[in-house]
Design a protein around this motif. Sequence first.
Motif, PDB file in Angstrom:
ATOM      1  N   ILE A 235       2.086  -7.058   3.152  1.00 35.81           N
ATOM      2  CA  ILE A 235       3.213  -7.582   3.922  1.00 35.81           C
ATOM      3  C   ILE A 235       4.539  -7.107   3.338  1.00 35.81           C
ATOM      4  O   ILE A 235       5.474  -6.756   4.083  1.00 35.81           O
ATOM      5  CB  ILE A 235       3.157  -9.118   3.982  1.00 35.81           C
ATOM      6  N   LEU A 236       4.667  -7.070   2.020  1.00 36.02           N
ATOM      7  CA  LEU A 236       5.903  -6.585   1.409  1.00 36.02           C
ATOM      8  C   LEU A 236       6.152  -5.120   1.790  1.00 36.02           C
ATOM      9  O   LEU A 236       7.270  -4.751   2.159  1.00 36.02           O
ATOM     10  CB  LEU A 236       5.850  -6.724  -0.108  1.00 36.02           C
ATOM     11  N   TYR A 237       5.115  -4.292   1.710  1.00 36.90           N
ATOM     12  CA  TYR A 237       5.288  -2.865   1.992  1.00 36.90           C
ATOM     13  C   TYR A 237       5.619  -2.626   3.459  1.00 36.90           C
ATOM     14  O   TYR A 237       6.406  -1.726   3.799  1.00 36.90           O
ATOM     15  CB  TYR A 237       4.041  -2.092   1.551  1.00 36.90           C
ATOM     16  N   ILE A 238       5.048  -3.425   4.351  1.00 41.10           N
ATOM     17  CA  ILE A 238       5.382  -3.303   5.774  1.00 41.10           C
ATOM     18  C   ILE A 238       6.817  -3.755   6.010  1.00 41.10           C
ATOM     19  O   ILE A 238       7.586  -3.097   6.733  1.00 41.10           O
ATOM     20  CB  ILE A 238       4.398  -4.126   6.628  1.00 41.10           C
ATOM     21  N   THR A 239       7.212  -4.868   5.388  1.00 39.70           N
ATOM     22  CA  THR A 239       8.583  -5.373   5.529  1.00 39.70           C
ATOM     23  C   THR A 239       9.583  -4.341   5.014  1.00 39.70           C
ATOM     24  O   THR A 239      10.628  -4.091   5.641  1.00 39.70           O
ATOM     25  CB  THR A 239       8.749  -6.695   4.748  1.00 39.70           C
ATOM     26  N   LYS A 240       9.258  -3.747   3.881  1.00 37.71           N
ATOM     27  CA  LYS A 240      10.124  -2.731   3.274  1.00 37.71           C
ATOM     28  C   LYS A 240      10.279  -1.526   4.212  1.00 37.71           C
ATOM     29  O   LYS A 240      11.387  -1.013   4.416  1.00 37.71           O
ATOM     30  CB  LYS A 240       9.522  -2.314   1.930  1.00 37.71           C
TER      31      LYS A 240
ATOM     32  N   GLU B  63      -7.492   2.572   8.317  1.00 32.60           N
ATOM     33  CA  GLU B  63      -6.308   3.082   7.641  1.00 32.60           C
ATOM     34  C   GLU B  63      -6.196   2.432   6.267  1.00 32.60           C
ATOM     35  O   GLU B  63      -6.735   1.354   6.024  1.00 32.60           O
ATOM     36  CB  GLU B  63      -5.069   2.760   8.494  1.00 32.60           C
ATOM     37  N   GLY B  64      -5.505   3.106   5.368  1.00 35.06           N
ATOM     38  CA  GLY B  64      -5.332   2.578   4.024  1.00 35.06           C
ATOM     39  C   GLY B  64      -4.528   1.293   4.003  1.00 35.06           C
ATOM     40  O   GLY B  64      -3.759   1.004   4.920  1.00 35.06           O
ATOM     41  N   TYR B  65      -4.719   0.534   2.937  1.00 31.96           N
ATOM     42  CA  TYR B  65      -3.898  -0.660   2.734  1.00 31.96           C
ATOM     43  C   TYR B  65      -2.503  -0.223   2.300  1.00 31.96           C
ATOM     44  O   TYR B  65      -2.370   0.589   1.367  1.00 31.96           O
ATOM     45  CB  TYR B  65      -4.523  -1.548   1.667  1.00 31.96           C
ATOM     46  N   PRO B  66      -1.453  -0.745   2.947  1.00 29.19           N
ATOM     47  CA  PRO B  66      -0.093  -0.383   2.533  1.00 29.19           C
ATOM     48  C   PRO B  66       0.155  -0.584   1.047  1.00 29.19           C
ATOM     49  O   PRO B  66       0.783   0.245   0.391  1.00 29.19           O
ATOM     50  CB  PRO B  66       0.774  -1.325   3.384  1.00 29.19           C
ATOM     51  N   ARG B  67      -0.372  -1.678   0.491  1.00 29.33           N
ATOM     52  CA  ARG B  67      -0.105  -1.955  -0.928  1.00 29.33           C
ATOM     53  C   ARG B  67      -0.757  -0.933  -1.847  1.00 29.33           C
ATOM     54  O   ARG B  67      -0.328  -0.735  -2.983  1.00 29.33           O
ATOM     55  CB  ARG B  67      -0.592  -3.361  -1.284  1.00 29.33           C
ATOM     56  N   ASN B  68      -1.828  -0.281  -1.379  1.00 31.51           N
ATOM     57  CA  ASN B  68      -2.540   0.665  -2.241  1.00 31.51           C
ATOM     58  C   ASN B  68      -1.851   2.011  -2.340  1.00 31.51           C
ATOM     59  O   ASN B  68      -2.237   2.854  -3.161  1.00 31.51           O
ATOM     60  CB  ASN B  68      -3.973   0.847  -1.743  1.00 31.51           C
TER      61      ASN B  68
END
Length: 796
Positions: free
Chosen positions: A49-54, A193-198
């Motif tokens: 969620i942080l990486y998507i928000t960013k 798809e990959g995990y944004p956090r990864n």
Amino acid sequence: MAINVKKIINTLKLRIWLSLYYGIYQKSALNPKKVFIESRSGGDLAGNILYITKELSENPDYKHLKLCISARDYKKNDVKAMLRQYNIRNIKLLRAESITYYKHLSKAKYLVNDTSFPRRFIKKEGQIILNTWHGTPLKNMGRDVENEVYNMGNVMRNLIFSDYLVFPNEYMKEKMVNAYMLKNLSKTTILNEGYPRNSVFFNTERREELRNQFGVNDKEIIVYMPTWRGQVNKYAVDDVLDETTAFLKDMDGRLADNQIMYVKYHPLMKLEFEDDEYRHIKAFPTGYEYYEILNMADTLVTDYSSVFYDFANSHRKIILYTYDKEEYFSTRGVYESLDDYPFPQAATVDELIEAINTPKDYDDTEFIKKYCTYDNPDAVKKICQRVFLDKKVCNEEKLIANNKKNILVYGGNLDKNGITTSLMSLLSNINLEKYNYYITFREALLRSAPQRTQVIPENAGIIPMSSEMIFDFKTSHAYKAFTKRGNKKHKKALIEAYKREIKRHFYGIKFDHVIQFNGYENLTIGIMSAFDAKRTIFVHSDMVREIETRNNQNIHVLNWAYNVYDNVVAVSESVSPSIEQISGRSDNIRVIDNFHNHEEIVMKGNMPIEFQMDTEIFCPHPDGVNHILNSKGMKFITVGRFSPEKGHFRLIEAFEEFHREHPDSKLIIIGGLGVLYNKTIQMVRQTDCWKDIVLIKSIQNPMPILKRCDLFILSSIYEGLGLVMLEADSLGVPVFSTDVEGPGNFLRKYNGYLVEDSMEGILQGMHDFVDGKIKPLNIDYAKRNAAIRKEIEKIL
């Protein structure tokens, strides 16, 4: 009095709140630019969620979007700090589950989550929901967690109504789709798809930047991230804190001067310490996303946490500290064994230190290929482009349904009673492969007995209703007016409310047929009546007599139901007249007898006698029920809830009279639910034969006890059928019943034995048994079931 006042105030507050929410929900239009973001139910701003928000905040492609994010009160400052740290601007912070929160939740076109939205939330047409979830599962989930099946409903509905689900590997996709039975229920688009956090594990520059920033570039960094071990309200926090503190002190004394161990425990542990408390151990720095700190590590130490699936992307060393493996897995199921993974395991601190000081000496190539399949540095960019710009840049797919009809069956509370027995017999006698069957129930009714879901066949699906229907002022007024006076002008408001509940629990699911099987519960009768599908309701008893005797039904609700349902199924011919009396019509009434599982009953009769935690027994003899069963003399038994219509009081009176002539005789009464258990005990104590009467409340399998008795007595004042008569017959136990409709018609059909509907009639039946006049029935159950199956197929 104070409790009542408090309850009234809370009810009023809830009604006001719901009136506001439903008003906003129904009247507000979607804002095509608004994005509602939530991480861990407002308890964090981290991970995917942080990486998507960013990305949404920084990338000019999304400058037209208006972002808002939820945070719980205790996390508000932490979330603000994260927003500052990552320079995320122009985002509105909302207090989780406030009315403002629901206002934005109802207006946002885009919703982004990594767990689930609250139980009260209802998705609106046109909303687009992205659910990333929060980790590849090692531990079982959903349907695969036996004692938590009853409460998986909220997570399940959130996954079903999501428009996009992200899976970083095929293994996770398979487990989640199966555990939550999504295949024939959800129209979601799966993003392989990959995990944004990864993506952080592919960013070596950021790794070096943070290691320099924290002054640890010349150090060997170990990160310790254990999983959550407890259940909320069942966690001995103080004991675990003491154990953890001792572990940290031990590790601090053993780590070398060039080693630093960062520790990150679950927030519920509330473990806090200052950096100068230990020489080699530090808490995770605040204000940074956890995986950025994790990416600094040379070695990850964890246990059963899914974090090792993600960290494997780094190709760095992973150690599993499994000091309590046997204890931990004794209460939890897992999809795969840790022993099949390449990582070294340590059971003691000595072994852990040795593993830390040993260079990586295992090959994780196949592991990374299987569990990090789709992870890549651009995952967040591609996911955002797909969801918010409708660019098809991801590897995506739809779940392939089997194109069979979906049939929803409401089963009630699944308690140990005749209706549940009837439902399970139905499910075991029809072809569950022909259609997709889903059993639903109210989560609240199973909260105290979650094991009840275990009776549901594996090849039938499960969709729990995760929240109760709570009225706003408008619906409350309509419901009261309708149930008290049958005022038809309020039907529109009720139908609107019922359809809203269908959206809440079953959004987007197409059912071809819905069946209200238990035939009780005003609200679920109403909800099931409002489906856009073929509708069937079963009636298991004379509802006119139920209202007169138990006052547990509402005549206006039943009148409505028996008129609007396409099929009203009476489980015996004797029930039909009461249905017609209530509804005023007969054209939609179908008479279909209950199935009977003869072979299963025989099998259950051969099992040992077992009592459960909730079983209550009144047995005056100190050696218990087995002594009674092994004693000489005739043993009479009845099975039925402790309720007025079962006629237990007149049975006890008849037995007391009989016992005077036959002092070795025994009476056993087994029941499930019912309000008369304690009163029945009181009555038994007042008899002169109380030492030879046994009462058993709530037993999963009464068949071994029934099999060891000499005579089954159905003493009911009224009854739909009385399935236990058939069960007794399968076990070779003779049966007689009072001559009431239902059992009377059944026993006449099969040349059974009937007695006068009175205490005197029951007493005469006991004497007739002694005289050899009552014999076991001789019924061809296979033939009977085949005929019933044909009738069921007609309505399906």
